[in-house]
Design a protein around this motif. Structure first.
Motif, PDB file in Angstrom:
ATOM      1  N   GLY A  79       0.594  -0.883   0.113  1.00  0.00           N
ATOM      2  CA  GLY A  79      -0.169   0.181   0.240  1.00  0.00           C
ATOM      3  C   GLY A  79       0.491   1.174   0.065  1.00  0.00           C
ATOM      4  N   ASN A  80       0.286   2.408  -0.383  1.00  0.00           N
ATOM      5  CA  ASN A  80       1.045   3.541  -0.117  1.00  0.00           C
ATOM      6  C   ASN A  80       1.743   3.711   1.568  1.00  0.00           C
ATOM      7  OD1 ASN A  80       0.755   3.892  -2.691  1.00  0.00           O
ATOM      8  ND2 ASN A  80      -0.734   5.194  -2.431  1.00  0.00           N
ATOM      9  N   LYS A  81       2.994   4.652   1.472  1.00  0.00           N
ATOM     10  CA  LYS A  81       3.399   4.591   2.574  1.00  0.00           C
ATOM     11  C   LYS A  81       2.980   5.921   2.529  1.00  0.00           C
ATOM     12  CE  LYS A  81       7.382   4.567   5.288  1.00  0.00           C
ATOM     13  NZ  LYS A  81       7.412   4.239   6.662  1.00  0.00           N
ATOM     14  N   ASP A  82       2.729   6.711   3.976  1.00  0.00           N
ATOM     15  CA  ASP A  82       2.273   8.160   4.841  1.00  0.00           C
ATOM     16  C   ASP A  82       3.884   8.566   4.519  1.00  0.00           C
ATOM     17  OD1 ASP A  82       1.264  10.587   4.736  1.00  0.00           O
ATOM     18  OD2 ASP A  82       0.092   9.915   6.834  1.00  0.00           O
ATOM     19  N   ARG A  83       4.359   9.459   3.893  1.00  0.00           N
ATOM     20  CA  ARG A  83       6.073  10.258   4.253  1.00  0.00           C
ATOM     21  C   ARG A  83       5.772  11.811   3.877  1.00  0.00           C
ATOM     22  NH1 ARG A  83       9.727   9.189  -0.736  1.00  0.00           N
ATOM     23  NH2 ARG A  83       8.511  10.750  -1.683  1.00  0.00           N
ATOM     24  N   GLY A  84       4.393  12.112   5.099  1.00  0.00           N
ATOM     25  CA  GLY A  84       4.015  13.933   5.645  1.00  0.00           C
ATOM     26  C   GLY A  84       4.117  14.218   3.732  1.00  0.00           C
ATOM     27  N   THR A  85       5.524  15.679   4.107  1.00  0.00           N
ATOM     28  CA  THR A  85       4.842  16.361   3.390  1.00  0.00           C
ATOM     29  C   THR A  85       5.523  15.502   1.998  1.00  0.00           C
ATOM     30  OG1 THR A  85       6.905  17.481   3.313  1.00  0.00           O
ATOM     31  CG2 THR A  85       5.513  18.150   4.958  1.00  0.00           C
ATOM     32  N   ASN A  86       6.212  14.490   1.719  1.00  0.00           N
ATOM     33  CA  ASN A  86       6.512  14.225   0.516  1.00  0.00           C
ATOM     34  C   ASN A  86       4.825  13.504  -0.056  1.00  0.00           C
ATOM     35  OD1 ASN A  86       9.437  15.032   0.702  1.00  0.00           O
ATOM     36  ND2 ASN A  86       9.818  13.417   1.578  1.00  0.00           N
ATOM     37  N   PRO A  87       5.156  13.202  -1.597  1.00  0.00           N
ATOM     38  CA  PRO A  87       3.737  12.786  -1.622  1.00  0.00           C
ATOM     39  C   PRO A  87       3.727  11.521  -1.899  1.00  0.00           C
ATOM     40  CG  PRO A  87       5.654  13.774  -3.852  1.00  0.00           C
ATOM     41  CD  PRO A  87       5.530  13.944  -2.239  1.00  0.00           C
ATOM     42  N   GLU A  88       2.896  10.567  -1.615  1.00  0.00           N
ATOM     43  CA  GLU A  88       2.895   8.854  -1.176  1.00  0.00           C
ATOM     44  C   GLU A  88       3.793   8.435  -2.062  1.00  0.00           C
ATOM     45  OE1 GLU A  88      -1.411   7.931  -0.277  1.00  0.00           O
ATOM     46  OE2 GLU A  88      -1.429   8.874   1.431  1.00  0.00           O
ATOM     47  N   LYS A  89       4.214   6.937  -1.644  1.00  0.00           N
ATOM     48  CA  LYS A  89       4.892   6.215  -2.836  1.00  0.00           C
ATOM     49  C   LYS A  89       4.451   4.667  -1.804  1.00  0.00           C
ATOM     50  CE  LYS A  89       9.495   4.725  -3.766  1.00  0.00           C
ATOM     51  NZ  LYS A  89      11.221   5.264  -3.883  1.00  0.00           N
ATOM     52  N   PHE A  90       4.615   3.317  -2.589  1.00  0.00           N
ATOM     53  CA  PHE A  90       4.354   2.072  -3.139  1.00  0.00           C
ATOM     54  C   PHE A  90       4.813   1.657  -2.299  1.00  0.00           C
ATOM     55  CE2 PHE A  90       3.196  -1.939  -4.215  1.00  0.00           C
ATOM     56  CZ  PHE A  90       2.018  -2.317  -3.825  1.00  0.00           C
ATOM     57  N   GLN A  91       4.596   1.020  -0.882  1.00  0.00           N
ATOM     58  CA  GLN A  91       5.410  -0.097  -0.087  1.00  0.00           C
ATOM     59  C   GLN A  91       5.278  -1.263  -0.448  1.00  0.00           C
ATOM     60  OE1 GLN A  91       8.530   1.258   0.842  1.00  0.00           O
ATOM     61  NE2 GLN A  91       8.110   2.419  -0.083  1.00  0.00           N
ATOM     62  N   LYS A  92       5.779  -2.410  -0.177  1.00  0.00           N
ATOM     63  CA  LYS A  92       5.240  -4.283  -0.717  1.00  0.00           C
ATOM     64  C   LYS A  92       4.680  -4.011   0.883  1.00  0.00           C
ATOM     65  CE  LYS A  92       7.387  -5.634  -4.626  1.00  0.00           C
ATOM     66  NZ  LYS A  92       8.321  -6.636  -5.347  1.00  0.00           N
ATOM     67  N   GLY A  93       4.001  -4.879   0.699  1.00  0.00           N
ATOM     68  CA  GLY A  93       3.756  -5.961   1.846  1.00  0.00           C
ATOM     69  C   GLY A  93       4.632  -6.707   2.804  1.00  0.00           C
ATOM     70  N   SER A  94       4.466  -7.088   4.402  1.00  0.00           N
ATOM     71  CA  SER A  94       5.810  -8.083   4.838  1.00  0.00           C
ATOM     72  C   SER A  94       6.022  -8.915   4.181  1.00  0.00           C
ATOM     73  CB  SER A  94       5.460  -7.725   6.262  1.00  0.00           C
ATOM     74  OG  SER A  94       6.367  -9.212   6.672  1.00  0.00           O
ATOM     75  N   GLY A  95       7.120  -9.209   3.623  1.00  0.00           N
ATOM     76  CA  GLY A  95       7.618 -10.427   3.167  1.00  0.00           C
ATOM     77  C   GLY A  95       7.231 -12.269   4.238  1.00  0.00           C
ATOM     78  N   SER A  96       7.912 -11.346   5.368  1.00  0.00           N
ATOM     79  CA  SER A  96       7.740 -12.476   6.095  1.00  0.00           C
ATOM     80  C   SER A  96       6.690 -13.650   6.616  1.00  0.00           C
ATOM     81  CB  SER A  96       8.920 -12.111   7.546  1.00  0.00           C
ATOM     82  OG  SER A  96       9.271 -12.880   8.705  1.00  0.00           O
ATOM     83  N   ILE A  97       5.735 -12.154   6.529  1.00  0.00           N
ATOM     84  CA  ILE A  97       4.544 -12.987   7.008  1.00  0.00           C
ATOM     85  C   ILE A  97       3.862 -13.818   6.329  1.00  0.00           C
ATOM     86  CG2 ILE A  97       2.155 -11.821   7.373  1.00  0.00           C
ATOM     87  CD1 ILE A  97       3.126  -9.624   9.250  1.00  0.00           C
ATOM     88  N   ILE A  98       3.949 -13.185   4.829  1.00  0.00           N
ATOM     89  CA  ILE A  98       3.577 -13.924   3.686  1.00  0.00           C
ATOM     90  C   ILE A  98       4.590 -15.634   3.378  1.00  0.00           C
ATOM     91  CG2 ILE A  98       3.442 -14.231   0.865  1.00  0.00           C
ATOM     92  CD1 ILE A  98       2.843 -11.137   1.162  1.00  0.00           C
ATOM     93  N   ARG A  99       5.776 -15.110   3.640  1.00  0.00           N
ATOM     94  CA  ARG A  99       6.225 -16.514   3.541  1.00  0.00           C
ATOM     95  C   ARG A  99       6.118 -17.451   4.587  1.00  0.00           C
ATOM     96  NH1 ARG A  99      10.379 -14.453   4.786  1.00  0.00           N
ATOM     97  NH2 ARG A  99      10.782 -13.035   2.510  1.00  0.00           N
TER      98      ARG A  99
END
Length: 145
Positions: A79-99
């Motif tokens: 999902g999108n990460k809130d980076r404060g005043t910078n635009p949001e950026k997509f980040q992947k989900g946790s690989g450890s949980i999925i694995r």
């Protein structure tokens, strides 16, 4: 015959997650109560049974998309990460949980690893289709299948 494609995804996931939890087919790790589901999240999940819901969604996602790898699943749960005043950026989900959840589903016999990714075993396909047929009996439009 009713398949997992014929019923609403949220109904199937709810039924499968309750069954996985009640029958001890998988177990949440000790660290599951403390972790976030990805770097884009600010807090841990509010649902105390989120591990079983995630395992059920992974099983359904592999049934629908398979063969699929960890990286594609990370993208699905990102999902999108809130980076404060910078635009949001997509980040992947946790690989450890999925694995870890996929390893538990492999031990239960529902998923297997191939060279192209993970796929649902015949036992896993039968399990999801049986749960889908249980759900279709409660939905009037689907009871004709």
């Amino acid at each position: 015959m009713t398949t997992a494609y014929d019923v609403p995804a949220d109904s199937l996931i709810t039924v499968v997650s309750k069954d996985l939890e009640e029958n001890d087919k998988i177990n949440a790790p000790d660290w599951a109560q403390f972790v976030k589901t990805g770097v884009h999240k600010e807090r841990r999940p509010e649902n105390p049974n989120w591990w079983f819901v995630r395992a059920a969604t992974l099983l359904r996602r592999i049934y629908v998309d398979g063969p699929v790898g960890i990286s594609r699943l990370q993208t699905k749960y990102g999902g999108n990460k809130d980076r404060g005043t910078n635009p949001e950026k997509f980040q992947k989900g946790s690989g450890s949980i999925i694995r870890t959840a996929l390893q538990q589903l492999e031990d239960a016999g529902y998923v297997e690893k191939t060279e192209k990714g993970r796929i649902v075993t015949p036992a896993g396909q039968s399990y999801l289709d049986n749960k889908a047929s249980e759900i279709s009996k409660d939905i009037p439009e689907l009871s004709k299948y």
